[in-house]
Design a protein around this motif. Structure first.
Motif, PDB file in Angstrom:
ATOM      1  N   ALA B  89       0.832  -1.197   0.000  1.00 45.93           N
ATOM      2  CA  ALA B  89       0.000   0.000   0.000  1.00 45.93           C
ATOM      3  C   ALA B  89       0.865   1.244   0.000  1.00 45.93           C
ATOM      4  CB  ALA B  89      -0.910  -0.011   1.222  1.00 45.93           C
ATOM      5  N   SER B  90       1.915   1.208   0.807  1.00 41.33           N
ATOM      6  CA  SER B  90       2.723   2.423   0.893  1.00 41.33           C
ATOM      7  C   SER B  90       3.501   2.662  -0.388  1.00 41.33           C
ATOM      8  CB  SER B  90       3.639   2.367   2.105  1.00 41.33           C
ATOM      9  OG  SER B  90       4.754   1.595   1.814  1.00 41.33           O
ATOM     10  N   ILE B  91       3.995   1.576  -0.981  1.00 39.18           N
ATOM     11  CA  ILE B  91       4.714   1.771  -2.252  1.00 39.18           C
ATOM     12  C   ILE B  91       3.748   2.288  -3.306  1.00 39.18           C
ATOM     13  CG2 ILE B  91       5.991   0.632  -4.099  1.00 39.18           C
ATOM     14  CD1 ILE B  91       6.864  -1.410  -2.002  1.00 39.18           C
ATOM     15  N   ALA B  92       2.582   1.649  -3.362  1.00 41.42           N
ATOM     16  CA  ALA B  92       1.604   2.058  -4.364  1.00 41.42           C
ATOM     17  C   ALA B  92       1.248   3.525  -4.197  1.00 41.42           C
ATOM     18  CB  ALA B  92       0.348   1.194  -4.237  1.00 41.42           C
ATOM     19  N   ALA B  93       1.099   3.907  -2.937  1.00 49.14           N
ATOM     20  CA  ALA B  93       0.720   5.295  -2.692  1.00 49.14           C
ATOM     21  C   ALA B  93       1.801   6.247  -3.202  1.00 49.14           C
ATOM     22  CB  ALA B  93       0.486   5.520  -1.205  1.00 49.14           C
ATOM     23  N   VAL B  95       4.064   5.636  -5.533  1.00 49.46           N
ATOM     24  CA  VAL B  95       4.110   5.596  -6.991  1.00 49.46           C
ATOM     25  C   VAL B  95       2.994   6.469  -7.556  1.00 49.46           C
ATOM     26  CG1 VAL B  95       3.744   4.108  -8.988  1.00 49.46           C
ATOM     27  CG2 VAL B  95       5.198   3.343  -7.123  1.00 49.46           C
ATOM     28  N   GLN B  96       1.842   6.327  -6.942  1.00 52.48           N
ATOM     29  CA  GLN B  96       0.684   7.097  -7.387  1.00 52.48           C
ATOM     30  C   GLN B  96       0.971   8.594  -7.312  1.00 52.48           C
ATOM     31  OE1 GLN B  96      -2.582   5.343  -7.506  1.00 52.48           O
ATOM     32  NE2 GLN B  96      -3.449   7.130  -8.505  1.00 52.48           N
ATOM     33  N   ARG B  97       1.574   8.985  -6.227  1.00 48.54           N
ATOM     34  CA  ARG B  97       1.901  10.400  -6.064  1.00 48.54           C
ATOM     35  C   ARG B  97       2.830  10.879  -7.170  1.00 48.54           C
ATOM     36  NH1 ARG B  97       2.202   9.484  -0.659  1.00 48.54           N
ATOM     37  NH2 ARG B  97       4.451   9.276  -0.667  1.00 48.54           N
ATOM     38  N   GLN B  98       3.833  10.004  -7.428  1.00 49.39           N
ATOM     39  CA  GLN B  98       4.811  10.383  -8.460  1.00 49.39           C
ATOM     40  C   GLN B  98       4.157  10.517  -9.827  1.00 49.39           C
ATOM     41  OE1 GLN B  98       8.110  11.035  -8.287  1.00 49.39           O
ATOM     42  NE2 GLN B  98       8.133  10.889  -6.076  1.00 49.39           N
ATOM     43  N   LEU B 113      -2.211   8.597 -16.341  1.00 47.43           N
ATOM     44  CA  LEU B 113      -1.540   7.329 -16.003  1.00 47.43           C
ATOM     45  C   LEU B 113      -1.833   6.928 -14.571  1.00 47.43           C
ATOM     46  CD1 LEU B 113       1.947   7.532 -17.704  1.00 47.43           C
ATOM     47  CD2 LEU B 113       0.062   5.998 -18.228  1.00 47.43           C
ATOM     48  N   SER B 114      -1.952   7.932 -13.741  1.00 45.25           N
ATOM     49  CA  SER B 114      -2.163   7.600 -12.334  1.00 45.25           C
ATOM     50  C   SER B 114      -3.473   6.848 -12.138  1.00 45.25           C
ATOM     51  CB  SER B 114      -2.169   8.891 -11.506  1.00 45.25           C
ATOM     52  OG  SER B 114      -3.133   9.767 -12.024  1.00 45.25           O
ATOM     53  N   VAL B 115      -4.494   7.233 -12.910  1.00 42.58           N
ATOM     54  CA  VAL B 115      -5.785   6.548 -12.800  1.00 42.58           C
ATOM     55  C   VAL B 115      -5.639   5.112 -13.222  1.00 42.58           C
ATOM     56  CG1 VAL B 115      -8.147   6.517 -13.623  1.00 42.58           C
ATOM     57  CG2 VAL B 115      -7.017   8.694 -13.163  1.00 42.58           C
ATOM     58  N   LYS B 116      -4.921   4.944 -14.334  1.00 39.60           N
ATOM     59  CA  LYS B 116      -4.748   3.592 -14.838  1.00 39.60           C
ATOM     60  C   LYS B 116      -3.968   2.750 -13.836  1.00 39.60           C
ATOM     61  CE  LYS B 116      -4.395   1.220 -19.068  1.00 39.60           C
ATOM     62  NZ  LYS B 116      -3.458   0.902 -20.128  1.00 39.60           N
ATOM     63  N   LEU B 120      -5.074  -0.817 -12.086  1.00 34.52           N
ATOM     64  CA  LEU B 120      -4.281  -2.058 -12.134  1.00 34.52           C
ATOM     65  C   LEU B 120      -3.880  -2.500 -10.740  1.00 34.52           C
ATOM     66  CD1 LEU B 120      -2.055  -1.093 -15.165  1.00 34.52           C
ATOM     67  CD2 LEU B 120      -3.772  -2.890 -15.117  1.00 34.52           C
ATOM     68  N   HIS B 121      -3.500  -1.537  -9.994  1.00 30.57           N
ATOM     69  CA  HIS B 121      -3.076  -1.856  -8.615  1.00 30.57           C
ATOM     70  C   HIS B 121      -4.213  -2.514  -7.851  1.00 30.57           C
ATOM     71  CE1 HIS B 121      -1.421  -1.559  -4.644  1.00 30.57           C
ATOM     72  NE2 HIS B 121      -2.434  -0.783  -4.251  1.00 30.57           N
ATOM     73  N   GLU B 122      -5.411  -1.982  -8.093  1.00 31.72           N
ATOM     74  CA  GLU B 122      -6.546  -2.538  -7.381  1.00 31.72           C
ATOM     75  C   GLU B 122      -6.797  -3.965  -7.812  1.00 31.72           C
ATOM     76  OE1 GLU B 122     -10.102  -0.237  -7.767  1.00 31.72           O
ATOM     77  OE2 GLU B 122     -11.137  -1.702  -6.492  1.00 31.72           O
ATOM     78  N   ARG B 123      -6.646  -4.202  -9.121  1.00 28.97           N
ATOM     79  CA  ARG B 123      -6.867  -5.571  -9.610  1.00 28.97           C
ATOM     80  C   ARG B 123      -5.898  -6.533  -8.950  1.00 28.97           C
ATOM     81  NH1 ARG B 123      -7.107  -5.497 -15.970  1.00 28.97           N
ATOM     82  NH2 ARG B 123      -7.103  -7.765 -15.778  1.00 28.97           N
ATOM     83  N   PHE B 124      -4.652  -6.092  -8.902  1.00 26.28           N
ATOM     84  CA  PHE B 124      -3.638  -6.970  -8.306  1.00 26.28           C
ATOM     85  C   PHE B 124      -3.922  -7.227  -6.829  1.00 26.28           C
ATOM     86  CE2 PHE B 124      -0.259  -6.724 -11.586  1.00 26.28           C
ATOM     87  CZ  PHE B 124       0.093  -8.046 -11.521  1.00 26.28           C
TER      88      PHE B 124
END
Lengths: 72, 877
Positions: B89-93, B95-98, B113-116, B120-124
């Motif tokens: 979660a923290s990494i994803a967060a 990455v999302q910010r970036q 891209l962030s939406v996409k 994907l993150h949610e699917r995983f």
């Protein structure tokens, strides 16, 4: 047994698809096969940072090599 | 088998059982890793296969090096779903910010891209498709072209990596994946090894530049801090009064906070240790009380316990890292460490309970600052009333320790009567410089602020009395033995304790029972000693008989014998002579059969006097008692007794005077009976005065008798009866003393000597003075009458003699006497007038005074004077 294998195979594909999409979103420049190997390595417990380093090293080496070839 | 299988579309997911870390499996995993790396290299250098081998060895080197750095802090717990989820979660967060920051859009759909990525993150993460999705995410993140492009370089750029390592991968320091047992490929080439070394060096250097910390370092530092020692990275900052990770080190916010939280324990430990040491060292001015010592020793005990626990934790950490070092030489890619790995989080769990304990201890230390003895115990009691059973238990334990010296004092005081309290902690204190006679009343006092709340006021007083009784027996009565307490002292150990567990009140009943038991024993011993050895009862009775004029015949005798002496001026009366008069009075009355021991106590005393006073005014009896009885018959109460005695003595004297008047008048009446009537009115005239005199005397006598009756029967005897029953029932000295005081005060008050009846007493004194005046007056009249009657008798005798001689009538030489003869029976008119006038004045004054006396009765409503009033006024009206 067979059905299960099939299911697993399907899942693998599925996973790879999603992972590939992810890799594209992040613009990693990896192709599907490399990505599948990398996923396998990750699953095998290799440190991702180290792996990233390896991948970058390899990319650099091949580029260097190509550049040398080009020069020669 | 696996080597032969070339990777096709997808790499095989490794079906390793998470729990199985057997060496065989580890080996298989290492081999598989190498294999996969080989494939990777083959793909990268597809065009030049001769390079594949070199690339592979370098790759292996990199990975091995990385693992070496990571694996020590890597923990088994990290592979738990919770942990990896948190990491993902923290990494994803991040990455999302970036991605949001780059603002790039997908070419196909036009979506950001962030939406996409989020999709994907949610699917995983929802499907749980990959076991180590977090690792993949980290890998992709590192390889991402977005941020390597930003600074336009490729490969491991320190600054870029630093950014990734610190801001984008916050959990880097917290640890990686579960790593397997290291395994060394023995057949490695020299070149490979050199590459590995080089890469390793590179990696290590890189990390030093980042100055980001490994969890392992933090754990070690926290352990140091927990012992109150500054760590390498975590240091005590005096300005902020807390421990913190030094600013120059890069640690994730979470780790920083976790460390800060963990360091509370160090802060507490440091503080407690400081307090305990300060107490031990002492500042010289303040003597250390035993309760305080007990308190700090209990605290130190807890600290030692805490230290032991800490050592245990440390040994676990050490063994895990030592295990790591042992196997480190052989570590290639992964390593597994025997024993439990200790992370910051597991440390937090391990330290949570001790932290709470130390926190409570610190609160206690702050709370009891500067307190000692009972006050300290009271404060602890208050704190022991806590909802949390752990806190209650902890404080209860300390309370028990602290109470121990207090109870030692209590039992020592109650068994030995010894007060060993150099620091003023006990709730009983000894007054300095109290004379032996006052030992009971003023020798020992309660310190109300030092009484523990579990000990009620009554209980404290009982404890005080018990010890006081022992001291009294020892010092005043000089008794060596006051009962065998050996059996009881063992009981004391058991019952003298506060069970703080039960709501703070504790086992107060047990203490009460025990104290009551000991107190009863000591009290009965004291009473026995007083009444049998020192005959307290007899002495009290004697005081009543002698000082309160209970022994009538003795007093009468004394008054008769000493009357003449006392009529003299006070200055000329000799106490010595009165002493011998007393002896005579004793010998000539019933009291001679009294115990000589009691008679010895009787003394004559002359009060300090003015020159005008007579012996009557200054004479007094005294009863001198010796040491143990002085606690009952104190100087104060003896003074009261003397006041009552003086009053009674005065009353008695007035009565005595009236009796004397009667004695003188009686014969004079007879004398007048023989008076011839022919001498005319004058005799009759004086006769009338004499009769009037009798009337007045009778009235006065009636007044005195009734007053005396009132005091004897309504005051003294009643009070005595009441006191006697109380005295017999009294179980301890305090009860006896208070009963005696009550009795004496009652007597003083009812005998009109109290504060509120001063007006009455003044009036009464005026009456007494008047009666004494009357006595003088009547004595004068009697004197004159006596003289007259003597003369008359002389004349009669002479006449008889003359008649016998045959000379009737009067001879010539008696002519001069004839006129004298006239004078004998005929009192001059002036004398008669003055007598009549004075008598009337006395009678009038007397009436006015007694009326005034009676009128003052309503001013003292607290006294029951009804009967007295009736009896006195009955005669007057």
């Amino acid at each position: 047994m067979v059905a299960e294998d099939h299911g697993v195979g399907e899942r693998r594909e599925d996973v790879l698809d999603v992972a590939f999409e992810l890799s594209q979103v992040l613009d990693t420049g990896l192709d599907r096969e490399t990505l599948s190997i990398l996923i396998a390595l990750c699953e095998n417990g290799v440190n991702p940072e180290a792996l990233a380093l390896v991948v970058k090293e390899l990319k650099r080496e091949s580029q260097d090599f190509r550049a040398q070839e080009y020069v020669s | 088998m696996e080597v032969s299988r070339r990777p096709s579309g997808g790499a095989g997911l490794v079906p390793t059982a998470g729990s199985d870390y057997g060496a065989g499996v580890a080996k298989a995993r290492d081999e598989r890793t190498v294999l996969l790396l080989g494939e990777l290299c083959a793909r990268a250098h597809a065009s030049s296969p001769q390079r594949v081998k070199g690339a592979l060895s370098r790759s292996v080197g990199i990975i091995a090096a990385e693992n070496e750095g990571e694996s020590e802090v890597a923990q088994r717990a990290a592979s738990s779903s919770l942990d990896s989820f948190g990491m993902e979660a923290s990494i994803a967060a991040s990455v999302q910010r970036q991605l949001v920051r780059t603002g790039k859009r997908d070419e196909a759909t036009g979506l950001p891209l962030s939406v996409k990525f989020a999709e994907l993150h949610e699917r995983f993460s929802r499907k749980g498709l990959l076991r180590r999705y977090g690792s993949l995410l980290r890998l992709l993140n590192q390889l991402s072209g977005h941020w390597t492009d930003l600074d336009g370089s490729h490969g491991p750029n320190p600054t870029a990596a630093s950014g990734a390592g610190n801001t984008m991968v916050p959990f880097k320091v917290i640890g990686g994946e579960g790593h397997n047992h290291p395994h060394l490929p023995r057949g490695g080439h020299q070149a490979e090894r050199a590459a590995i070394r080089k890469l390793k060096y590179f990696r290590i250097k890189e990390r030093d530049d980042f100055q980001s910390l490994h969890e392992r370092d933090l754990v070690r530092d926290v352990l140091f801090v927990a012992q109150g020692i500054d760590g390498k990275f975590v240091k005590f900052s005096a300005s902020e009064d807390r421990y913190r990770v030094a600013d120059e080190y890069v640690v994730s916010a979470q780790a920083r906070e976790l460390v800060a939280n963990l360091c509370e324990v160090g802060w507490l430990y440091r503080r407690l240790q400081g307090l305990a040491e300060a107490h031990e060292a002492g500042d010289g001015t303040d003597p250390k009380g035993s309760t305080q010592q007990a308190f700090f020793s209990a605290v130190r005990g807890h600290l030692a316990h805490y230290y032991r626990m800490l050592a245990l934790v440390e040994s676990r950490v050490m063994s895990s890292s030592a295990g790591g070092a042992e196997h480190g030489e052989g570590g290639l890619i992964e390593r597994e460490v025997g024993g439990l790995r200790v992370s910051l989080r597991s440390l937090a769990i391990m330290l949570s309970e001790p932290t709470q304990q130390l926190r409570v201890l610190a609160i206690l230390c702050d709370g009891v600052e500067g307190l000692k003895g009972g006050a300290l115990v009271n404060r602890l009691f208050k704190m022991a009333k806590h909802g949390d059973p752990h806190v209650r238990g902890l404080v209860g334990g300390i309370l028990h320790e602290v109470c121990r010296p207090l109870f030692r004092m209590v039992s020592r005081w109650m068994f030995e009567g010894e007060l060993h309290d150099p620091c003023g902690e006990f709730f009983i204190r000894e007054e300095e410089g109290v004379p032996l006679d006052d030992l009971w009343r003023h020798g020992y006092k309660l310190r109300s602020e030092m009484i523990p709340s579990a000990i009620s006021g009554d209980l404290a007083r009982t404890i005080l009395r018990t010890g006081k009784s022992i001291n009294f027996l020892k010092r005043c009565c000089e008794v060596k033995e006051w009962g065998d307490f050996h059996s009881l002292s063992r009981e004391a150990e058991a019952s003298l304790r506060f069970g703080a567990g039960e709501g703070g009140g504790g086992d107060a009943e047990g203490i009460e029972r025990f104290v009551a038991k000991v107190a009863k024993r000591v009290d009965s011993h004291v009473m026995h000693t007083l009444f049998y050895t020192f005959r307290c009862g007899d002495h009290l009775q004697a005081v009543k008989r002698y000082l309160l004029l209970g022994q009538g015949d003795f007093i009468q005798q004394l008054m008769d014998l000493s009357g003449e002496d006392l009529n003299e001026k006070a200055g000329t009366v000799s106490a010595y002579q009165l002493g011998s008069t007393l002896e005579t009075a004793i010998r000539s009355s019933v009291v001679q059969f009294d115990d000589p021991e009691i008679l010895d106590c009787l003394r004559v005393e002359m009060m300090p006097h003015a020159s005008e006073e007579y012996g009557w005014d200054v004479f007094s009896l005294n009863y001198v008692v010796r040491s143990p009885l002085t606690c009952v018959l104190t100087d104060d109460s003896m003074r009261k007794y003397l006041r009552v005695f003086n009053f009674l003595w005065r009353l008695k004297r007035v009565e005595h005077a009236l009796c004397q008047v009667w004695q003188q008048m009686k014969p004079s009446v007879q004398l007048f009976g023989g008076v011839r009537n022919e001498d005319g009115e004058n005799v009759v005239g004086i006769k009338g005065e004499v009769r009037k005199c009798h009337c007045v005397r009778n009235e006065m006598s009636h007044f005195c008798m009734n007053l005396q009756y009132y005091i004897m029967f309504e005051v003294l005897e009643e009070g005595w009866t009441e006191f006697k029953s109380k005295m017999e029932a009294a179980e301890d000295l305090d009860a006896l003393i208070s009963a005696h005081d009550l009795y004496l005060d009652g007597v003083v008050e009812k005998a009109l000597l109290g504060e509120r009846s001063q007006a009455l007493v003044r009036q009464l004194n005026l009456v007494f003075d008047l009666i004494m005046r009357f006595q003088g007056f009547s004595a004068r009249i009697q004197e004159i009458l006596k003289e007259a009657s003597q003369k008359r008798r002389l004349r009669t005798l002479r006449a008889e003699v003359e008649t016998a001689q045959g000379n009737w009538g009067v001879d010539g030489e008696g002519a001069g006497e004839l006129s004298g003869q006239e004078d004998v029976d005929c009192f001059p008119e002036r004398f008669l007038y003055s007598t009549r006038y004075e008598l009337d004045a006395i009678k009038g004054d007397y009436k006015v005074l007694v009326d005034g006396f009676l009128k003052l009765f309503p001013t003292v409503p607290h006294l029951d004077l009804g009967l007295l009033e009736q009896k006195i006024s009955f005669n007057i009206s």
